[in-house]
Design a protein around this motif. Structure first.
Motif, PDB file in Angstrom:
ATOM      1  N   ALA A   7       0.840  -1.131   0.029  1.00  0.00           N
ATOM      2  CA  ALA A   7       0.015  -0.090  -0.046  1.00  0.00           C
ATOM      3  C   ALA A   7       0.814   1.248   0.052  1.00  0.00           C
ATOM      4  O   ALA A   7       0.160   2.439  -0.046  1.00  0.00           O
ATOM      5  CB  ALA A   7      -1.084   0.047   1.115  1.00  0.00           C
ATOM      6  N   LYS A   8       2.072   1.141   0.110  1.00  0.00           N
ATOM      7  CA  LYS A   8       3.010   2.407   0.191  1.00  0.00           C
ATOM      8  C   LYS A   8       2.823   2.947  -1.142  1.00  0.00           C
ATOM      9  O   LYS A   8       2.857   2.382  -2.247  1.00  0.00           O
ATOM     10  CB  LYS A   8       4.439   1.938   0.483  1.00  0.00           C
ATOM     11  N   PRO A  46       6.095   0.439  -3.895  1.00  0.00           N
ATOM     12  CA  PRO A  46       5.432  -0.481  -3.172  1.00  0.00           C
ATOM     13  C   PRO A  46       5.687  -2.089  -3.792  1.00  0.00           C
ATOM     14  O   PRO A  46       6.219  -2.154  -4.844  1.00  0.00           O
ATOM     15  CB  PRO A  46       4.063  -0.509  -3.252  1.00  0.00           C
ATOM     16  N   GLY A  47       6.151  -2.913  -2.679  1.00  0.00           N
ATOM     17  CA  GLY A  47       6.382  -4.203  -2.986  1.00  0.00           C
ATOM     18  C   GLY A  47       7.707  -4.519  -3.203  1.00  0.00           C
ATOM     19  O   GLY A  47       7.926  -5.849  -3.128  1.00  0.00           O
ATOM     20  N   VAL A  48       8.741  -3.693  -3.219  1.00  0.00           N
ATOM     21  CA  VAL A  48       9.962  -3.867  -3.439  1.00  0.00           C
ATOM     22  C   VAL A  48      10.692  -4.416  -2.509  1.00  0.00           C
ATOM     23  O   VAL A  48      10.502  -4.255  -1.263  1.00  0.00           O
ATOM     24  CB  VAL A  48      10.776  -2.909  -4.389  1.00  0.00           C
ATOM     25  N   ASN A  67       5.309  -3.553  11.096  1.00  0.00           N
ATOM     26  CA  ASN A  67       4.327  -2.615  11.173  1.00  0.00           C
ATOM     27  C   ASN A  67       3.686  -2.782   9.529  1.00  0.00           C
ATOM     28  O   ASN A  67       4.402  -2.468   8.611  1.00  0.00           O
ATOM     29  CB  ASN A  67       4.818  -1.299  11.195  1.00  0.00           C
ATOM     30  N   PRO A  68       2.335  -3.528   9.434  1.00  0.00           N
ATOM     31  CA  PRO A  68       1.865  -3.591   8.321  1.00  0.00           C
ATOM     32  C   PRO A  68       1.752  -2.533   7.313  1.00  0.00           C
ATOM     33  O   PRO A  68       1.644  -2.597   6.025  1.00  0.00           O
ATOM     34  CB  PRO A  68       0.597  -4.358   8.444  1.00  0.00           C
ATOM     35  N   ALA A  69       1.641  -1.252   7.782  1.00  0.00           N
ATOM     36  CA  ALA A  69       1.796  -0.143   6.955  1.00  0.00           C
ATOM     37  C   ALA A  69       2.770   0.157   6.240  1.00  0.00           C
ATOM     38  O   ALA A  69       2.644   0.777   5.510  1.00  0.00           O
ATOM     39  CB  ALA A  69       1.249   1.079   8.012  1.00  0.00           C
TER      40      ALA A  69
END
Length: 197
Positions: free
Chosen positions: A54-55, A59-61, A139-141
Protein backbone atom coordinates in the motif's frame (compact mmCIF):
# COMPACT_ATOMS: atom_id res chain seq x y z
CA UNK A 1 0.94 13.38 15.48
CA UNK A 2 2.28 16.28 13.41
CA UNK A 3 3.06 16.36 9.71
CA UNK A 4 6.30 14.48 8.95
CA UNK A 5 8.81 16.77 7.27
CA UNK A 6 11.88 16.02 5.20
CA UNK A 7 15.08 18.07 5.16
CA UNK A 8 15.82 19.67 1.79
CA UNK A 9 19.45 19.87 0.68
CA UNK A 10 21.60 21.92 -1.67
CA UNK A 11 24.38 20.49 -3.83
CA UNK A 12 26.79 20.71 -0.87
CA UNK A 13 24.41 18.55 1.24
CA UNK A 14 23.61 21.48 3.52
CA UNK A 15 20.08 21.92 4.85
CA UNK A 16 18.19 24.62 2.96
CA UNK A 17 14.68 24.09 4.32
CA UNK A 18 12.00 21.52 5.01
CA UNK A 19 8.91 20.23 3.26
CA UNK A 20 6.03 17.86 4.12
CA UNK A 21 7.11 14.32 3.26
CA UNK A 22 3.74 13.22 1.87
CA UNK A 23 3.57 16.10 -0.60
CA UNK A 24 7.22 16.05 -1.67
CA UNK A 25 7.54 12.73 -3.50
CA UNK A 26 6.43 13.15 -7.12
CA UNK A 27 7.95 13.45 -10.59
CA UNK A 28 10.13 16.37 -9.48
CA UNK A 29 11.03 15.28 -5.96
CA UNK A 30 13.56 17.72 -4.47
CA UNK A 31 16.96 16.50 -3.29
CA UNK A 32 16.60 15.62 0.39
CA UNK A 33 18.03 13.79 3.38
CA UNK A 34 17.40 10.11 4.10
CA UNK A 35 19.19 6.99 5.36
CA UNK A 36 19.23 3.23 4.81
CA UNK A 37 19.87 0.69 7.58
CA UNK A 38 20.95 -2.93 7.38
CA UNK A 39 20.20 -4.77 10.62
CA UNK A 40 22.73 -7.59 10.95
CA UNK A 41 22.54 -10.17 13.71
CA UNK A 42 25.58 -11.58 15.48
CA UNK A 43 25.32 -14.71 13.30
CA UNK A 44 25.84 -12.53 10.22
CA UNK A 45 22.30 -12.71 8.86
CA UNK A 46 20.68 -9.58 7.41
CA UNK A 47 17.10 -8.46 7.99
CA UNK A 48 15.57 -8.06 4.53
CA UNK A 49 12.12 -6.52 4.05
CA UNK A 50 9.47 -6.14 1.41
CA UNK A 51 7.89 -2.69 1.34
CA UNK A 52 4.17 -2.69 2.05
CA UNK A 53 2.02 -3.06 -1.05
CA UNK A 54 0.00 0.00 0.00
CA UNK A 55 3.00 2.35 0.11
CA UNK A 56 2.78 5.17 -2.41
CA UNK A 57 6.42 5.00 -3.52
CA UNK A 58 8.05 1.78 -4.69
CA UNK A 59 5.37 -0.56 -3.20
CA UNK A 60 6.25 -4.22 -2.87
CA UNK A 61 9.96 -3.99 -3.65
CA UNK A 62 12.45 -5.99 -1.59
CA UNK A 63 15.16 -4.01 0.13
CA UNK A 64 17.32 -3.62 3.24
CA UNK A 65 16.04 -3.59 6.79
CA UNK A 66 14.60 -0.08 6.97
CA UNK A 67 14.98 3.39 5.59
CA UNK A 68 13.66 6.76 6.54
CA UNK A 69 13.98 10.51 6.60
CA UNK A 70 15.69 12.22 9.55
CA UNK A 71 13.51 15.04 10.74
CA UNK A 72 14.69 18.64 11.10
CA UNK A 73 17.41 18.68 13.78
CA UNK A 74 17.29 14.89 14.25
CA UNK A 75 20.56 12.98 14.34
CA UNK A 76 21.24 9.85 12.30
CA UNK A 77 21.38 7.53 15.32
CA UNK A 78 18.04 8.77 16.63
CA UNK A 79 16.40 8.46 13.23
CA UNK A 80 17.62 4.88 12.78
CA UNK A 81 16.39 3.83 16.23
CA UNK A 82 13.02 5.47 15.57
CA UNK A 83 12.52 3.60 12.28
CA UNK A 84 13.74 0.25 13.68
CA UNK A 85 11.03 0.62 16.30
CA UNK A 86 8.28 2.02 14.05
CA UNK A 87 8.79 -0.23 11.02
CA UNK A 88 10.07 -3.43 12.59
CA UNK A 89 9.19 -3.40 16.27
CA UNK A 90 12.78 -4.13 17.33
CA UNK A 91 12.52 -4.45 21.12
CA UNK A 92 14.20 -2.07 23.53
CA UNK A 93 16.48 -4.77 24.92
CA UNK A 94 18.00 -5.34 21.47
CA UNK A 95 18.29 -1.62 20.76
CA UNK A 96 20.05 -1.13 24.10
CA UNK A 97 22.96 -3.36 23.01
CA UNK A 98 22.87 -2.50 19.31
CA UNK A 99 26.13 -1.37 17.71
CA UNK A 100 25.47 1.25 15.03
CA UNK A 101 28.10 2.24 12.48
CA UNK A 102 28.13 4.17 9.19
CA UNK A 103 29.35 2.00 6.31
CA UNK A 104 28.55 4.15 3.25
CA UNK A 105 28.27 7.68 4.67
CA UNK A 106 28.52 9.37 1.25
CA UNK A 107 25.88 7.30 -0.57
CA UNK A 108 23.35 9.20 -2.68
CA UNK A 109 21.07 8.18 -5.52
CA UNK A 110 18.23 9.15 -7.82
CA UNK A 111 15.66 6.57 -8.93
CA UNK A 112 12.40 6.68 -10.86
CA UNK A 113 9.51 4.33 -10.02
CA UNK A 114 7.25 2.72 -12.63
CA UNK A 115 4.62 5.42 -12.03
CA UNK A 116 7.16 8.20 -12.58
CA UNK A 117 7.66 9.05 -8.90
CA UNK A 118 11.24 10.10 -8.21
CA UNK A 119 13.42 9.44 -5.18
CA UNK A 120 16.40 11.79 -4.96
CA UNK A 121 18.28 11.35 -1.71
CA UNK A 122 21.53 11.80 0.13
CA UNK A 123 21.19 8.51 1.93
CA UNK A 124 23.98 7.40 4.29
CA UNK A 125 23.98 3.63 4.83
CA UNK A 126 24.45 2.26 8.35
CA UNK A 127 24.79 -1.19 9.87
CA UNK A 128 22.92 -1.98 13.08
CA UNK A 129 24.38 -5.07 14.74
CA UNK A 130 21.85 -6.77 17.02
CA UNK A 131 21.82 -10.04 18.96
CA UNK A 132 20.97 -13.26 17.12
CA UNK A 133 17.37 -14.16 17.80
CA UNK A 134 16.19 -10.54 17.88
CA UNK A 135 12.42 -10.69 17.23
CA UNK A 136 10.79 -8.61 14.53
CA UNK A 137 7.20 -7.35 14.57
CA UNK A 138 6.64 -5.71 11.20
CA UNK A 139 4.34 -2.69 10.97
CA UNK A 140 1.93 -3.68 8.15
CA UNK A 141 1.60 -0.06 7.03
CA UNK A 142 5.32 -0.10 6.24
CA UNK A 143 6.43 -3.70 5.72
CA UNK A 144 4.76 -6.57 3.87
CA UNK A 145 7.31 -9.21 4.92
CA UNK A 146 10.53 -9.32 6.92
CA UNK A 147 12.99 -12.18 7.40
CA UNK A 148 16.62 -12.82 8.33
CA UNK A 149 18.59 -13.78 5.20
CA UNK A 150 22.08 -15.14 4.64
CA UNK A 151 24.55 -12.84 2.91
CA UNK A 152 24.52 -15.13 -0.11
CA UNK A 153 20.75 -14.65 -0.40
CA UNK A 154 21.21 -10.87 -0.11
CA UNK A 155 23.74 -10.89 -2.94
CA UNK A 156 21.38 -12.94 -5.10
CA UNK A 157 18.53 -10.48 -4.46
CA UNK A 158 20.62 -7.63 -5.87
CA UNK A 159 20.48 -9.35 -9.26
CA UNK A 160 16.71 -9.64 -9.32
CA UNK A 161 14.24 -7.01 -10.62
CA UNK A 162 12.04 -7.16 -7.50
CA UNK A 163 14.80 -5.51 -5.45
CA UNK A 164 14.71 -1.75 -4.92
CA UNK A 165 16.97 0.40 -7.09
CA UNK A 166 18.75 1.80 -4.04
CA UNK A 167 19.35 -1.74 -2.72
CA UNK A 168 21.04 -2.72 -5.98
CA UNK A 169 23.23 0.39 -5.92
CA UNK A 170 24.14 -0.12 -2.25
CA UNK A 171 24.97 -3.80 -2.71
CA UNK A 172 27.33 -2.89 -5.55
CA UNK A 173 29.33 -0.93 -2.96
CA UNK A 174 28.77 -3.27 0.01
CA UNK A 175 29.63 -6.58 -1.71
CA UNK A 176 33.35 -5.74 -2.11
CA UNK A 177 33.54 -5.07 1.64
CA UNK A 178 32.85 -8.73 2.41
CA UNK A 179 30.24 -10.27 4.74
CA UNK A 180 28.20 -7.76 6.79
CA UNK A 181 29.98 -8.33 10.09
CA UNK A 182 33.26 -7.46 8.31
CA UNK A 183 32.07 -4.13 6.91
CA UNK A 184 34.45 -1.48 8.24
CA UNK A 185 33.12 1.40 10.27
CA UNK A 186 33.56 4.40 7.96
CA UNK A 187 33.23 6.91 10.78
CA UNK A 188 31.07 10.01 10.88
CA UNK A 189 33.24 12.55 9.06
CA UNK A 190 31.74 11.56 5.69
CA UNK A 191 28.17 12.26 6.76
CA UNK A 192 26.44 15.24 5.12
CA UNK A 193 26.70 18.58 6.93
CA UNK A 194 22.92 18.51 7.44
CA UNK A 195 23.03 15.26 9.43
CA UNK A 196 24.64 15.05 12.88
CA UNK A 197 25.46 11.63 14.25
Amino acid sequence: MGVEEIVLLNAADEAVGTAPKAESHHRETPYHLAFSCYAVDTDGRVLITQRALAKRTFPGVWTGSCCGHPGPGEGLRGAVVRRLQDELGIPDESLAVMALSPVLPAFQYRAVAEDGTVEHERCPVVRATVPAGTPVTANPAEVEEAAWWTWRECLDLAGRPESSPWYRLQLAELAPLGPPLDWPDAGTTGLPPALPW
